[in-house]
Design an enzyme around this catalytic site. Structure first.
Site, short mmCIF file in Angstrom:
data_model
loop_
_atom_site.label_atom_id
_atom_site.label_comp_id
_atom_site.label_asym_id
_atom_site.label_seq_id
_atom_site.Cartn_x
_atom_site.Cartn_y
_atom_site.Cartn_z
N GLU A 145 0.80 -1.22 0.00
CA GLU A 145 0.00 0.00 0.00
C GLU A 145 0.84 1.28 0.00
O GLU A 145 0.80 2.05 0.98
CB GLU A 145 -0.96 0.00 1.20
CG GLU A 145 -1.90 -1.19 1.23
CD GLU A 145 -3.01 -1.04 2.29
OE1 GLU A 145 -2.96 -0.09 3.07
OE2 GLU A 145 -3.93 -1.88 2.29
N GLU A 177 -5.38 -8.57 0.67
CA GLU A 177 -6.04 -8.25 1.94
C GLU A 177 -7.50 -7.96 1.70
O GLU A 177 -7.85 -7.20 0.79
CB GLU A 177 -5.46 -6.99 2.62
CG GLU A 177 -4.11 -7.15 3.25
CD GLU A 177 -3.61 -5.88 3.92
OE1 GLU A 177 -4.44 -5.06 4.37
OE2 GLU A 177 -2.39 -5.72 3.98
#
Ligand code: FCB
Length: 455
Positions: free
Chosen positions: A178, A362
């Site tokens: 991320e 995720e």
């Protein structure tokens, strides 16, 4: 409050891709969120040690000092993981644990990951290893962190070193987790370490993160040619209840800022120019050749998806977030919106002809779980997983090449600025005793995977 049935099961429809044994199902964690042991075996301070120890930065002042004590309890955790029948585990390596201040390998720290990865492999689990899940060595932050171009080269050195040391033990390397959160929350909003607040820092940090990624990919491929190499991006669905052109532009800008800011440089070798209308004057310094390095082809793209955001125009160049009422939310306050995952996957497949195979690296939710008579009945999570996996299945049926799905998270852990209150695990952790308890979601996933293996 939207209620969830009390009898959720976990049985995907017969035609779901989930029944395909090659569709990888795994669980994920990250080093700082679970390891603890921040002073042991030569580990250096990370930006999260410093940030979380600063009053007012995290809920209840929680830090990762002890976390789930995974650094010591990893054998038990590997046993638990293997007992779930999952095919893979996604973990991250703590950069400050494995490299000394002068850039040499810290063999004690490296030995921890070698033992862990060897044990996972021995259990037949595939290993998905992220190099950077937000824990920058503090000494690099002291020199400007990701705003300093030099950090990209230090990251590449770290990737080179660790992939030589662990070659052969890793199925897939992801460079960054991320980069949006590292850049934006770390240097733009200041919600995350190192807590800087200037969008000019954020865009420059993003460029250096992506540059570091591209430089690292080359080392990973050279040092560990059997492994897959990719990156993990968080993506968000943005919509607007305002159907006017201004409202729709606001939603478009939201997704541009969250998704295309990362995916365009990786897959099109350029930043979307509308970003610089949103943030006038925040265009980063880019040197000749950078975009080619950043756009180095990937073996896979990891996608992290959590929620939808409703936005309206701010009347100027940007957008403002406006919470929808009456929708189902998680303990984080995030809207449960599975349709967003399908929508985004199908959109990326349409917009990026060179989109690599995708893993959902995720997806999951926080619930306010408690152990009652030895059980944790996390109905809302089971329902959440069912609905998001159905969205993944729908994307696959629409032609998107999704190869696997990792539940965030294997166990409750240090949820960054929200500390230990927010529980994302399919395994409950009692932080006072470090006792692990399988939640009902974990038990149902285990049963399903046993059924799948038996067919
Ligand atoms: C993601 C992070 C992960 C976890 C989840 C809830 O943004 O990658 O570490 O905190 O959110």
């Amino acid at each position: 409050m939207v209620s969830v049935a009390n009898d959720e099961t976990f049985t995907p429809p017969a035609d779901s891709v989930l029944w395909n044994k090659d569709f990888l199902i795994g669980a994920a964690t990250a080093a700082y969120q679970i390891e603890g042991a921040i002073h042991e075996d030569g580990r250096l301070p990370s930006i999260w040690d410093i940030f979380s120890a600063t009053p007012g930065k995290t809920l209840a002042g929680d830090t990762g000092e002890f976390a789930c004590d995974h650094y010591h309890r990893w054998p038990e955790d590997v046993e638990l993981l293997a007992s779930l029948n999952v095919g893979a585990y996604r973990l991250s390596i703590s950069w400050p644990r494995v490299m000394t201040i002068d850039g040499q390998p810290n063999e004690q720290g490296i030995a921890f990951y070698r033992k862990l990865l060897t044990a996972l492999r021995a259990k037949g689990l595939k290993t998905y290893v992220t190099l950077y899940h937000w824990d920058l060595p503090q000494h690099l932050e002291d020199k400007g962190g990701w705003v300093n171009r030099d950090t990209a080269y230090r990251f590449a050195e770290y990737a080179d070193m660790i992939s030589r040391k662990l070659a052969g033990l890793v199925d897939a390397w992801a460079t960054l987790n991320e980069p949006w959160c590292s850049a934006m929350h770390g240097y733009g909003t200041g919600h995350h370490a190192p807590g800087k607040k200037d969008v000019v820092f954020a865009t420059q940090a993003m460029h250096h993160l992506l540059l570091g990624h591209g430089l690292a990919v080359r080392h990973l491929r050279a040092n560990d040619p059997q492994a897959q190499v990719g990156i993990v991006a968080n993506v968000g669905r943005g919509t607007s209840t305002d159907s006017s052109a201004a409202g729709q532009r606001a939603a478009w800008l939201f997704e541009l800022q969250h998704n295309n800011w990362i995916l365009d440089p990786l897959l099109k070798k350029s930043y979307p120019s509308a970003l610089w209308e949103l943030w006038p004057g925040a265009e980063p310094t880019i040197l000749a050749g950078d975009m080619d390095i950043i756009g180095t082809p990937l073996d896979f793209l990891g996608i992290n998806y959590y929620f939808r955001t409703n936005v309206v125009s701010d009347g100027k160049h940007g957008y403002t977030e406006v919470d929808l009422e009456g929708v189902e939310r998680t303990q984080m306050g995030w809207e449960v919106y599975p349709e967003g995952l399908r929508h985004l996957l199908v959109g990326f497949h349409r917009d990026y002809p060179n989109l690599p195979p995708i893993y959902i690296t995720e997806n999951g939710m926080a619930t306010d779980d408690a152990v009652v008579d030895g059980e944790v009945n996390d109905q809302q999570r089971i329902s959440f997983l069912n609905r998001h996996l159905a969205a993944v299945d729908a994307a696959v049926k629409a032609g998107v090449d999704v190869r696997g799905y990792f539940i965030w998270s294997l166990m409750d852990n240090f949820e960054w600025a929200f500390g230990y209150e927010r529980r994302f695990g399919i395994i409950h952790v009692d932080y006072a005793t470090q006792k692990r308890t399988l939640k009902r979601s974990a038990k149902l996933v285990t049963e399903f995977l046993a059924q799948r293996a038996a067919q």
